[in-house]
Design a protein around this motif. Structure first.
Motif, PDB file in Angstrom:
ATOM      1  N   HIS A   1      11.083   8.869   1.202  1.00 36.79           N
ATOM      2  CA  HIS A   1      11.310  10.314   1.263  1.00 36.79           C
ATOM      3  C   HIS A   1      10.042  11.004   1.767  1.00 36.79           C
ATOM      4  O   HIS A   1       8.962  10.401   1.819  1.00 36.79           O
ATOM      5  N   CYS A   2      10.180  12.280   2.098  1.00 34.03           N
ATOM      6  CA  CYS A   2       9.096  13.013   2.752  1.00 34.03           C
ATOM      7  C   CYS A   2       8.137  13.678   1.773  1.00 34.03           C
ATOM      8  O   CYS A   2       7.414  14.612   2.150  1.00 34.03           O
ATOM      9  N   GLY A   3       8.131  13.233   0.538  1.00 32.65           N
ATOM     10  CA  GLY A   3       7.218  13.750  -0.470  1.00 32.65           C
ATOM     11  C   GLY A   3       7.410  13.024  -1.779  1.00 32.65           C
ATOM     12  O   GLY A   3       8.401  12.305  -1.953  1.00 32.65           O
ATOM     13  N   PRO A   4       6.491  13.199  -2.720  1.00 33.89           N
ATOM     14  CA  PRO A   4       6.617  12.543  -4.026  1.00 33.89           C
ATOM     15  C   PRO A   4       7.705  13.181  -4.867  1.00 33.89           C
ATOM     16  O   PRO A   4       8.142  14.311  -4.604  1.00 33.89           O
TER      17      PRO A   4
ATOM     18  N   GLY B   1       0.780  -1.223   0.000  1.00 34.10           N
ATOM     19  CA  GLY B   1       0.000   0.000   0.000  1.00 34.10           C
ATOM     20  C   GLY B   1       0.811   1.272   0.000  1.00 34.10           C
ATOM     21  O   GLY B   1       0.302   2.334  -0.353  1.00 34.10           O
ATOM     22  N   LYS B   2       2.094   1.201   0.411  1.00 36.88           N
ATOM     23  CA  LYS B   2       2.913   2.395   0.306  1.00 36.88           C
ATOM     24  C   LYS B   2       3.015   2.801  -1.159  1.00 36.88           C
ATOM     25  O   LYS B   2       3.126   1.956  -2.042  1.00 36.88           O
ATOM     26  N   ASP B   3       2.986   4.095  -1.426  1.00 37.95           N
ATOM     27  CA  ASP B   3       3.049   4.547  -2.805  1.00 37.95           C
ATOM     28  C   ASP B   3       3.965   5.750  -2.946  1.00 37.95           C
ATOM     29  O   ASP B   3       4.642   6.155  -1.999  1.00 37.95           O
ATOM     30  N   GLU B   4       3.995   6.338  -4.120  1.00 39.87           N
ATOM     31  CA  GLU B   4       4.873   7.453  -4.413  1.00 39.87           C
ATOM     32  C   GLU B   4       4.549   8.676  -3.563  1.00 39.87           C
ATOM     33  O   GLU B   4       5.439   9.436  -3.194  1.00 39.87           O
ATOM     34  N   CYS B   5       3.276   8.860  -3.240  1.00 36.60           N
ATOM     35  CA  CYS B   5       2.842  10.080  -2.570  1.00 36.60           C
ATOM     36  C   CYS B   5       2.651   9.932  -1.064  1.00 36.60           C
ATOM     37  O   CYS B   5       2.451  10.926  -0.366  1.00 36.60           O
TER      38      CYS B   5
ATOM     39  N   VAL C   1       3.240  14.792  11.515  1.00 35.21           N
ATOM     40  CA  VAL C   1       2.700  14.813  10.154  1.00 35.21           C
ATOM     41  C   VAL C   1       3.869  14.794   9.181  1.00 35.21           C
ATOM     42  O   VAL C   1       4.561  15.800   8.991  1.00 35.21           O
ATOM     43  N   CYS C   2       4.135  13.632   8.613  1.00 29.60           N
ATOM     44  CA  CYS C   2       5.184  13.459   7.626  1.00 29.60           C
ATOM     45  C   CYS C   2       4.780  12.317   6.711  1.00 29.60           C
ATOM     46  O   CYS C   2       3.756  11.658   6.938  1.00 29.60           O
ATOM     47  N   LEU C   3       5.563  12.072   5.675  1.00 25.85           N
ATOM     48  CA  LEU C   3       5.200  11.059   4.682  1.00 25.85           C
ATOM     49  C   LEU C   3       6.225   9.952   4.544  1.00 25.85           C
ATOM     50  O   LEU C   3       5.956   8.930   3.915  1.00 25.85           O
ATOM     51  N   CYS C   4       7.415  10.114   5.140  1.00 23.50           N
ATOM     52  CA  CYS C   4       8.506   9.184   4.864  1.00 23.50           C
ATOM     53  C   CYS C   4       8.195   7.751   5.280  1.00 23.50           C
ATOM     54  O   CYS C   4       8.697   6.805   4.667  1.00 23.50           O
TER      55      CYS C   4
ATOM     56  N   ASP D   1       9.239  14.718  -8.459  1.00 22.31           N
ATOM     57  CA  ASP D   1       8.779  15.387  -9.667  1.00 22.31           C
ATOM     58  C   ASP D   1       9.437  14.750 -10.887  1.00 22.31           C
ATOM     59  O   ASP D   1      10.135  13.732 -10.763  1.00 22.31           O
ATOM     60  N   ALA D   2       9.223  15.341 -12.059  1.00 19.83           N
ATOM     61  CA  ALA D   2       9.728  14.755 -13.296  1.00 19.83           C
ATOM     62  C   ALA D   2      11.244  14.703 -13.339  1.00 19.83           C
ATOM     63  O   ALA D   2      11.824  13.875 -14.060  1.00 19.83           O
ATOM     64  N   ASP D   3      11.901  15.544 -12.568  1.00 19.46           N
ATOM     65  CA  ASP D   3      13.360  15.578 -12.550  1.00 19.46           C
ATOM     66  C   ASP D   3      13.958  14.681 -11.464  1.00 19.46           C
ATOM     67  O   ASP D   3      15.179  14.640 -11.288  1.00 19.46           O
ATOM     68  N   GLY D   4      13.109  14.000 -10.725  1.00 22.68           N
ATOM     69  CA  GLY D   4      13.596  13.120  -9.670  1.00 22.68           C
ATOM     70  C   GLY D   4      13.818  13.806  -8.338  1.00 22.68           C
ATOM     71  O   GLY D   4      14.289  13.177  -7.390  1.00 22.68           O
ATOM     72  N   ASP D   5      13.484  15.098  -8.266  1.00 19.09           N
ATOM     73  CA  ASP D   5      13.599  15.820  -7.004  1.00 19.09           C
ATOM     74  C   ASP D   5      12.284  15.682  -6.235  1.00 19.09           C
ATOM     75  O   ASP D   5      11.279  15.232  -6.775  1.00 19.09           O
ATOM     76  N   ILE D   6      12.280  16.064  -4.959  1.00 18.96           N
ATOM     77  CA  ILE D   6      11.055  16.026  -4.184  1.00 18.96           C
ATOM     78  C   ILE D   6      10.156  17.176  -4.600  1.00 18.96           C
ATOM     79  O   ILE D   6      10.578  18.336  -4.627  1.00 18.96           O
ATOM     80  N   ASP D   7       8.923  16.863  -4.944  1.00 19.07           N
ATOM     81  CA  ASP D   7       7.952  17.858  -5.388  1.00 19.07           C
ATOM     82  C   ASP D   7       7.392  18.560  -4.151  1.00 19.07           C
ATOM     83  O   ASP D   7       6.511  18.049  -3.468  1.00 19.07           O
ATOM     84  N   ASN D   8       7.906  19.744  -3.882  1.00 19.72           N
ATOM     85  CA  ASN D   8       7.567  20.470  -2.655  1.00 19.72           C
ATOM     86  C   ASN D   8       6.074  20.722  -2.532  1.00 19.72           C
ATOM     87  O   ASN D   8       5.454  20.450  -1.494  1.00 19.72           O
ATOM     88  N   ASP D   9       5.454  21.263  -3.584  1.00 18.14           N
ATOM     89  CA  ASP D   9       4.060  21.676  -3.495  1.00 18.14           C
ATOM     90  C   ASP D   9       3.119  20.476  -3.402  1.00 18.14           C
ATOM     91  O   ASP D   9       2.118  20.520  -2.682  1.00 18.14           O
ATOM     92  N   ALA D  10       3.451  19.407  -4.124  1.00 17.10           N
ATOM     93  CA  ALA D  10       2.638  18.194  -4.024  1.00 17.10           C
ATOM     94  C   ALA D  10       2.750  17.600  -2.630  1.00 17.10           C
ATOM     95  O   ALA D  10       1.774  17.074  -2.075  1.00 17.10           O
ATOM     96  N   ALA D  11       3.935  17.694  -2.040  1.00 14.29           N
ATOM     97  CA  ALA D  11       4.121  17.201  -0.675  1.00 14.29           C
ATOM     98  C   ALA D  11       3.277  18.015   0.302  1.00 14.29           C
ATOM     99  O   ALA D  11       2.636  17.452   1.200  1.00 14.29           O
ATOM    100  N   CYS D  12       3.252  19.334   0.140  1.00 15.38           N
ATOM    101  CA  CYS D  12       2.454  20.183   1.025  1.00 15.38           C
ATOM    102  C   CYS D  12       0.970  19.830   0.938  1.00 15.38           C
ATOM    103  O   CYS D  12       0.264  19.804   1.954  1.00 15.38           O
ATOM    104  N   GLU D  13       0.506  19.557  -0.267  1.00 14.45           N
ATOM    105  CA  GLU D  13      -0.892  19.169  -0.440  1.00 14.45           C
ATOM    106  C   GLU D  13      -1.201  17.869   0.298  1.00 14.45           C
ATOM    107  O   GLU D  13      -2.234  17.733   0.963  1.00 14.45           O
ATOM    108  N   MET D  14      -0.287  16.917   0.217  1.00 13.76           N
ATOM    109  CA  MET D  14      -0.487  15.637   0.885  1.00 13.76           C
ATOM    110  C   MET D  14      -0.388  15.798   2.394  1.00 13.76           C
ATOM    111  O   MET D  14      -1.171  15.217   3.157  1.00 13.76           O
TER     112      MET D  14
END
Length: 244
Positions: free
Chosen positions: A132-135, A87-91, A122-125, A137-150
């Motif tokens: 990691h603490c967020g999904p 059940g763990k996923d990218e996000c 409240v974290c995602l790791c 992005d297309a460049d392989g970096d952590i998508d800051n804004d998508a992480a904030c939404e989650m």
């Protein structure tokens, strides 16, 4: 976050336990926050190898574990949860599951200890497939804004379960504002938001990573955690400030 309505100081005065925690009197156990690690299920008490004498506990076992702590005057706990099995996923979406370990533990503790201040990490790791603490992005970096939404979704799920406050630790830019907005939009204006001031990518915080089974599968966390002289792939600093 400079003033009303984002900042509401009455959040700090809502209950007697909160007033004891944030009042100006001398330090006492009433101001301590007891960190605990919760897991799904029942009857579970698992030793944490890197923290001798500490355990991962299911909610029913946690109630027993807290009895002597509360008896000594400690009035607050901070719940760290994790997801097990598939059940763990990218996000990290399992972190917002209303049936997750933290979400289930909150009402159990509330029934057992009505006056206890219940705070949640409240974290995602511990919920992402990559640790990691967020999904990404297309460049392989952590998508800051998508992480904030989650993170905002996770915080709302904890508030809905009955948490007095949420403590975001992902170190994403704008996470406090995103969570505060989401809580207010969902009607949780009284929920406290306790933000970590700094979290270091340091080996000193390895035990927390072990306790949550949240080590990154690749790379490190220096892109979003502060670098220190003992930097490694992960770690967490408990330095915090209250963001009412």
């Amino acid at each position: 976050m400079d003033g009303y309505p984002e900042v509401r100081l009455r959040r700090l005065r809502r209950t007697e336990a909160l007033r004891d925690m944030f009042g100006m009197d001398a330090p006492s156990p009433a101001k301590f926050i007891w960190p605990v690690f919760v897991v799904p299920g029942s009857g579970r008490r698992e030793a944490i190898d890197s923290m001798p004498g500490q355990f991962r506990l299911s909610a029913d076992e946690l109630v027993k574990e807290l009895a002597p702590v509360v008896a000594q005057g400690v009035k607050s706990v901070l719940l760290f949860g994790q997801h097990e099995g598939e059940g763990k996923d990218e996000c990290g979406t399992p972190a917002a599951d209303p049936h997750g370990a933290v979400q289930r533990a909150i009402p159990v503790l509330r029934r057992a200890y009505p006056d206890l201040v219940i705070l949640t990490d409240v974290c995602l790791c511990a919920y992402t497939a990559h640790g990691h603490c967020g999904p990404h992005d297309a460049d392989g970096d952590i998508d800051n804004d998508a992480a904030c939404e989650m993170l905002a979704r996770v915080a709302v799920s904890h508030a809905r379960a009955g948490a007095d406050g949420v403590a975001p630790s992902a170190m994403m830019d704008g996470q406090v504002a995103a969570i505060r907005q989401a809580l207010d939009d969902e009607g949780f204006k009284k929920t406290l938001l306790i933000a970590y001031s700094t979290k270091f990518a340091s080996q000193m915080y390895g035990p927390f990573r072990d306790a949550e089974n949240s080590a990154p599968s690749q790379g490190d966390r220096q892109g979003y955690q502060a670098r220190s002289s003992t930097s490694t792939s992960s770690g967490r600093c408990r330095a915090a400030r209250c963001c009412p």
